[in-house]
Design an enzyme around this catalytic site. Structure first.
Site, mmCIF file in Angstrom:
data_model
loop_
_atom_site.group_PDB
_atom_site.id
_atom_site.type_symbol
_atom_site.label_atom_id
_atom_site.label_comp_id
_atom_site.label_asym_id
_atom_site.label_seq_id
_atom_site.Cartn_x
_atom_site.Cartn_y
_atom_site.Cartn_z
ATOM 1 N N VAL A 237 25.920 18.436 -3.635
ATOM 2 C CA VAL A 237 26.351 18.683 -2.254
ATOM 3 C C VAL A 237 25.863 20.064 -1.820
ATOM 4 O O VAL A 237 25.595 20.932 -2.643
ATOM 5 C CB VAL A 237 27.887 18.591 -2.090
ATOM 6 C CG1 VAL A 237 28.400 17.213 -2.458
ATOM 7 C CG2 VAL A 237 28.592 19.652 -2.913
ATOM 8 N N ALA A 261 30.451 22.538 -11.292
ATOM 9 C CA ALA A 261 29.700 21.336 -10.916
ATOM 10 C C ALA A 261 28.219 21.623 -10.688
ATOM 11 O O ALA A 261 27.394 20.706 -10.692
ATOM 12 C CB ALA A 261 30.335 20.695 -9.680
ATOM 13 N N GLY A 265 24.637 19.454 -11.737
ATOM 14 C CA GLY A 265 23.792 18.958 -10.650
ATOM 15 C C GLY A 265 24.561 18.247 -9.554
ATOM 16 O O GLY A 265 23.999 17.500 -8.767
ATOM 17 N N LYS A 266 25.867 18.502 -9.488
ATOM 18 C CA LYS A 266 26.685 17.830 -8.469
ATOM 19 C C LYS A 266 26.882 18.720 -7.240
ATOM 20 O O LYS A 266 27.341 18.272 -6.201
ATOM 21 C CB LYS A 266 28.051 17.465 -9.061
ATOM 22 C CG LYS A 266 27.962 16.498 -10.238
ATOM 23 C CD LYS A 266 29.322 16.370 -10.934
ATOM 24 C CE LYS A 266 29.200 15.608 -12.249
ATOM 25 N NZ LYS A 266 30.435 15.712 -13.060
ATOM 26 N N VAL A 267 26.597 19.991 -7.414
ATOM 27 C CA VAL A 267 26.685 20.962 -6.330
ATOM 28 C C VAL A 267 25.390 21.760 -6.382
ATOM 29 O O VAL A 267 24.886 22.052 -7.468
ATOM 30 C CB VAL A 267 27.912 21.886 -6.530
ATOM 31 C CG1 VAL A 267 27.817 23.121 -5.651
ATOM 32 C CG2 VAL A 267 29.211 21.141 -6.246
#
Lengths: 297, 297, 297, 297
Positions: A237, A261, A265-267
């Site tokens: 994100v 995160a 690789g989620k942020v």
């Protein structure tokens, strides 16, 4: 004094809670003011019975929320209210054996009538009957919830507005709720096959096609993690705010800082992140109000 | 939307955090609107560096606070700011050994220069020298802090305003702070005798003579307990709000619900009490704003 | 399986809570095994009524604690037990107005009889009368508590053992407790002058003369900060363990990580520090047992 | 001193944390000592990487656990370890952007290699290929996890032992994990249809057929609620212990006291319930050890 003025004073402190509060208003205002932001909201804890139903409905009406991921409990409560039931004021020191005998169920200091839950079961059954058989054989939760929303006669229902706006509400743990019990009961006698892969494909696509994604994380739990993990396919994100009372030290995802995160690789990066320690149903309405005032300018 | 409108909507939820937030605004509004209420405020945690200095000064100027009980750290920070020092923005992940070498000391994500603390020591010494010898031989902290406040050239200093208004600030743990070290150092070479009994007599008298007492508890610690215990001689406070992140289950006084204090005779009854779980430096300014709007009507 | 075997398995996890638990056992074992370590213990929260009285007494008997800094409440409870009173089992949902009428005061789920507190007041008065007048005119809390300890006929009293062993117990917030009320009442009619500077000098000297200082921090509050600040004159403690349920994000000293204290010169370096999130009265006995087994080897 | 002796001393305190710790050992000992108890364990947070893998495997080997409900993350970690990967020791202050570049992902202070996660994806694909097509078209998570367990060459894997013992592991949020992403990816190109209703039927049957049900709740989240809600068809569990760091005041299910579940018919009565505030991966091994010693007598 308006809330955005207050937020500006807090932002000026720059540190500790007030600095975070001010930055949350700023980041959310940027999300709200930019139509290229796909705003994904996660809901855990008593968000709907705790009074955010109306705040969320207003934001969906204004196209300021593009997807919701929630626990089954919040869907259950939206439907209960949509069927005309209101919670009763209790106390966190009520005797639960007495409540049980009186047909009341407790969430901290709010009470729900068992008769309302039974009403929900009957209504759910009727609504499911009205769903075409082939649809019922392979349905995602967002489609099921659009259907339920279309059946509710309550304009202030989150499901109802989401249905009208075609804004998806995902409920990855739908079975883990009173509504979930009703779905399971129904499935014992009727064909019903809920397909979580359909949900995840829809959520990943939304994330993938967005120019920017902003996560608004109210409480922790599976909904929080679900929004973040779905965004790993796009590299994370772009911005996120989270409001939680959960602690980080235990290592659970609920209380984890957003920065963690990044390593998954989620942020994307540190800049547009803020974690606020507090009760989401108290703080989010204030922050959202401030952000709306900011976005309008 | 004004903060008091928002608070009214929250109060309507009646339960959970929003219900408590709304009630806190209501109770504080009643305290503010009634001159017979002696408002006693307790401060623990980084209240002054966290931005409440200015909020508290405004309330003292308006005669809406009648006594303060605080940790030594908050007094230290008020004096540092009064001497012209500002905190520096750091991060909670800063390396503390590096900070130490750079002469910076950390409170979560805010930094204080060691040189500012040394400046404080020199200033404190000068201010103490100016105190008449006989006064120095038997002084309460509220008198000492009035003296310090009178020496600061900062109109937005809490000590300074308190001194001008003759509003007592009690600091039962004054020795346990950077300022406390300065007092102890001074006492090694000069006569200085701080008498905590004088403080307690003054605080008990204030409580005893008041028609009504309202406690405003920001954070836990000794200041919270001190306000409550001093009111046991009058049969307890009449109303109280507390905002804290501390938990009740450990059994410490910091996180204890206000109701528990009824059993000790420190609080009168259940009606006018509210505990809000959250960060006082975020929530109090909002609640105070709402309460002021209410009190004005 | 012995506790030290279990601790070794936890230490092998190296990360998260178990890693910290294992390291706490190891660090405490090193302190216990090295007579050059001056072990300073801070107590906040219901440490004595929560069952650690007996653990602490055993450690003092074995010369494994060299100084204690505590809240007034823990001293009060040690004296209550020393006078033969035991706490009563209640519940955290008890009605406090009813308890008040019954003469019972509550700490979470434990109850204290008001009659016991009145007995304490009478006893305190008698004990103070027995203190030579010149002593009473300028006394530190550690001296006062040695005197009280010498008057108690309870071999398992912490005050009593401390008195016999001449191990100082400092109580910088002694006024903020039921015992403190008794001292203040006494001082209204009799000469009594408690001098906190005497305490601080003694504590600083202990720290300064020690080859190594190890801090054992049970709960937060003023006692925690007091142990650390007193050690700033020697450049900080050499090792420390802390067990607390308080959070760091609010910025208060109670929940602050030990590393933060490095930037203030209150702790020397990162190596020998461990913070354990949990309830000190549950975890410390287990950790102490493991550390003793380790130290013996 | 053995852990059960220690627990007995704590139980004698009767109140606060130690009283709860002692009662948890007692209740768990009764569950372990009674073969008519169906023991259902819920796992949330980093239970497996936090070191409980080995404790849980021992209990399953001894037939002291009859069903597990877990987050997807714990299953993922069991498989990662089953494939030979170990976590790396990091720090909670590591820079996450740097970790990302190094191919490391963080959970508080433990690190996982991205290459291990890629290995897991390849292995999962191969294992799924080996599953007969018709099985893959309608499978519950407990069946899928038995299959995965049967494919792992690690005798200390929870999945592997569960598979051998035919002890069901339910994972209602399996999609919300790294393993879940692999399942979803696989489903995009191959037939795979995971049916949550199959899981729930199995879990409800287990509960319904048991003479007594005991819940062992480690952390909160969906697993906690899932165990409890499944037991509502039998009128609730007969005994339960929960260990959590989550707070009750927010109203979420994670931090809710077990008593609240009585009002929902998910727990039978107050007698055999205990909530312990703390870190499950620290406390459960100690409690389980004490309970095993008790059960043996």
């Amino acid at each position: 004094m308006t809330v955005s003025d207050l937020a500006k004073q807090m932002e000026a402190v720059k540190v500790l809670g007030p600095g975070r509060f001010g930055r949350a208003v700023k980041i959310l205002g940027e999300m709200f003011g930019d139509e290229h932001y796909c705003k994904m909201v996660s809901l855990a804890g008593p968000i709907i019975p705790g009074g955010l139903r109306s705040v969320l409905v207003d934001l969906v009406e204004k196209d300021l929320i593009n997807a919701v991921v929630t626990t089954g409990a919040n869907v259950t409560h939206d439907m209960l209210e949509g069927l005309g039931h209101r919670h009763i004021v209790g106390s966190e020191t009520d005797n639960d054996e007495t409540l049980r005998r009186k047909g009341l169920s407790r969430i901290y200091d709010l009470l729900v009538k068992q008769s309302a839950i039974e009403h929900l079961e009957r209504s759910t059954r009727r609504m499911l009957d009205r769903l075409p058989l082939e649809k019922r054989r392979n349905i995602g939760t967002f489609e099921l919830l659009w259907h339920f929303g279309s059946q509710l006669n309550d304009k202030r229902s989150l499901l109802s507005v989401a249905s009208r706006k075609q804004m998806p509400i995902f409920c990855p743990g739908i079975f883990d709720s009173m509504l979930g019990l009703d779905l399971w009961t129904y499935s014992q006698l009727n064909p019903l096959f809920i397909n979580p892969f359909k949900d995840f494909s829809k959520l990943v696509n939304l994330s993938y096609e967005a120019k920017r994604v902003g996560a608004i994380i109210l409480g922790g739990g599976m909904p929080k993690h679900h929004v973040l993990i779905a965004n790993s396919y796009r590299g994370g994100v772009d911005a996120a705010i989270q409001i939680t009372l959960d602690r980080p030290e235990g290592g659970g995802a609920s209380g984890a800082p957003l920065e963690e995160a990044i390593s998954w690789g989620k942020v994307k990066k540190r800049n547009n992140l803020v974690t606020l320690i507090g009760d989401a149903i108290v703080l989010f309405p204030i922050i959202a109000l401030g952000a709306l005032e900011n976005a309008r300018k």
